[in-house]
Write a protein that holds these residues in place. Structure first.
Motif, short mmCIF file in Angstrom:
data_model
loop_
_atom_site.label_atom_id
_atom_site.label_comp_id
_atom_site.label_asym_id
_atom_site.label_seq_id
_atom_site.Cartn_x
_atom_site.Cartn_y
_atom_site.Cartn_z
N GLY A 149 48.41 44.29 37.41
CA GLY A 149 49.71 44.85 37.73
C GLY A 149 50.08 45.98 36.80
O GLY A 149 49.28 46.40 35.95
N TYR A 157 55.39 41.47 40.28
CA TYR A 157 54.08 41.04 40.75
C TYR A 157 53.12 40.91 39.58
O TYR A 157 52.91 41.87 38.84
N PRO A 204 49.23 42.99 45.70
CA PRO A 204 49.97 41.90 45.06
C PRO A 204 49.77 40.61 45.84
O PRO A 204 49.77 40.63 47.07
#
Ligand SMILES: *[C@@H]1O[C@H](CO)[C@@H](O)[C@H](O)[C@H]1NC(C)=O
Ligand SMILES: *[C@@H]1O[C@H](CO)[C@@H](O)[C@H](O)[C@H]1NC(C)=O
Ligand SMILES: *[C@@H]1O[C@H](CO)[C@@H](O)[C@H](O)[C@H]1NC(C)=O
Ligand SMILES: *[C@@H]1O[C@H](CO)[C@@H](O)[C@H](O)[C@H]1NC(C)=O
Length: 212
Positions: A149, A157, A204
Motif C-alpha cells: 500500500g 487499505y 486492495p
C-alpha cells in the motif's frame, strides 16, 4: 564561515541528498500480501501449496469461496498468502524457490507454473543460469512483486493482491468490480509498467476479490 563547519555542512547535505534521492525505493515490507493464482486446468491445492510453500489450511483462510478443497475449479482464482519483503532495498517482492522439471524454461515457469504472477525477464534477473541452459531438477528463484500500500494514496487499505490481468481485464474494469475508486487504484499502481509484457497490478484486498 569556518572551513570545518563548511565541510560539515557539505557532508550533511550529501547524506541528506543520498537519502532523499533514494526515497523512491523501499525500506521495509509487510507480513502479508496475496498472489492471485488463476487456476489452470488440472491444477489442485496440493500443487499450489507446494509451489508457494504454504500449507493448504493457510491458503483456504483467504479463500472462503472454495466449496470443496479437493477439487478447485479451473478458471477461478485462488488467493495465496505470502510475505512481502523489501528486496535489495530496491523493490517489494518475494522470492519463491521452484525446482525445475524437464522441459521448463523461464518463460513457461512464469506463464504456466506461476500463471503470469511474474515474467520471464524477472525470473532471468534473479538466476545464474542463462535462459537457454536451465538445468532440470535444480532449485531456481522465482520473484513475485507485491505491494504493502501507500499511505500517501490512502490509509484505508493495507492488504494487497498481486493480480495478473487476463485478456479483457483492465485497471478500470477491475477497480469497478471490487468497488474501489479508479484514482485510488491508479494511485496504488503508479509504477505500472507494461513493457516486457507484464500485466501485473496491485489491487486492495479490503473488499473481497471477486472470483471469476
Ligand atoms: C495436482 O496438480 C499437479 C499439477 O497440475 C499434477 O501434476 C498432479 O497430478 C495433480 N494431483 C492430483 C491428485 O490431481
Ligand atoms: C517488479 O517491480 C520492479 C520494480 O518496480 C519492476 O521493474 C519489474 O518490472 C516488476 N516485475 C514484474 C514482473 O512486473
Ligand atoms: C537465487 O538467489 C540467491 C540469492 O540472491 C543466489 O545466491 C542464488 O545463486 C540464486 N539461485 C540461482 C539458481 O541463481
Ligand atoms: C499469460 O500470459 C501470456 C502472454 O501474455 C498469455 O498468452 C496467457 O494467456 C496468460 N495466461 C493466463 C492464464 O492468463
Amino acid at each position: 564561515m569556518h572551513i570545518s563547519s563548511y565541510k560539515n555542512t557539505l557532508f550533511s547535505l550529501t547524506i541528506f541528498l543520498f537519502f532523499f534521492l533514494s526515497e523512491a525505493k523501499c525500506r521495509k515490507g509487510c507480513d502479508l500480501a496475496l498472489a492471485s493464482y488463476f487456476v489452470p486446468e488440472g491444477s489442485n491445492l496440493t500443487y499450489i501449496s507446494k509451489i508457494f510453500d504454504r500449507k493448504i489450511p493457510e491458503i483456504l483462510l483467504f479463500n472462503p469461496q472454495v466449496g470443496n478443497p479437493d477439487s478447485i475449479q479451473s478458471g477461478t482464482r485462488i488467493n495465496v498468502p505470502f510475505s512481502c519483503e523489501c528486496l535489495n532495498g530496491d523493490f517489494l517482492g518475494h522470492t519463491f524457490e521452484y525446482v525445475t522439471q524437464r522441459g521448463d524454461t523461464y518463460a513457461t515457469i512464469a506463464s504456466l507454473v506461476f500463471v503470469n504472477l511474474t515474467t520471464e525477464y524477472w525470473i532471468q534477473r534473479v538466476n545464474i543460469y542463462v535462459p537457454t541452459e536451465v538445468p532440470a531438477f535444480v532449485p531456481i528463484n522465482v520473484t513475485v512483486n507485491c505491494s504493502c500500500g501507500d499511505r500517501h494514496v490512502s490509509r484505508d487499505y493495507g492488504l494487497f493482491v498481486t493480480y495478473p490481468m487476463r485478456p479483457g481485464e483492465s485497471l478500470p474494469s477491475l477497480a469497478a468490480e471490487i468497488g474501489v475508486p479508479l484514482d485510488l487504484a491508479e494511485g496504488f499502481n503508479k509504477g505500472f509498467d507494461s513493457s516486457g509484457g507484464s500485466r501485473i497490478v496491485f489491487l486492495p484486498a479490503k473488499v473481497k476479490v471477486p472470483v471469476r
